[in-house]
Design a protein around this motif. Structure first.
Motif: not given
Length: 123
Positions: A34-55
């Protein structure tokens, strides 16, 4: 098929905290990172954080490391993003995503997305 729904966004002053939630509907949630991304006005979608499914290993963008914490609860099919020491530059629509087919920090790698929740940090 996984349906995602984010909640918890809002308006907060700089230095404050906010917790976002991502609720998943689908049978395979526990098998996906699962990941979180964010998008500010006028900008592309930016990676924020990710957590693995297994560990449950986690990775963060440099801009959020030490301030944000990603977590998941597979029993409840939920993920969360705890944000603290918020800055005005954190203002964006925040999205959760599951099922990556490539690099975790590329938005294009993720197949399923929620509708997003607005986070606004005032100075």
């Amino acid at each position: 098929q996984v349906l995602l729904s984010e909640s918890g966004g809002g308006l907060v002053q700089a230095g404050g905290s906010l917790s976002l939630s991502c609720a998943a509907h689908g049978q395979m949630f526990s098998s996906y990172s699962v990941a979180w991304f964010r998008q500010a006005p006028g900008k592309g979608r930016e990676f924020v954080a990710v957590i693995n499914w297994n560990d449950f290993g986690t990775k963060y963008a440099e801009s959020t490391k030490g301030r944000f914490t990603i977590a998941r609860n597979n029993a409840e099919n939920t993920a969360s993003l705890q944000m603290s020491s918020l800055k005005p530059e954190d203002t964006a629509v925040y999205y959760c995503a599951v099922y990556s087919t490539g690099r975790y920090d590329y938005a294009e790698s993720w197949r399923y997305w929620g509708q997003g929740t607005q986070v606004t940090v005032s100075s």
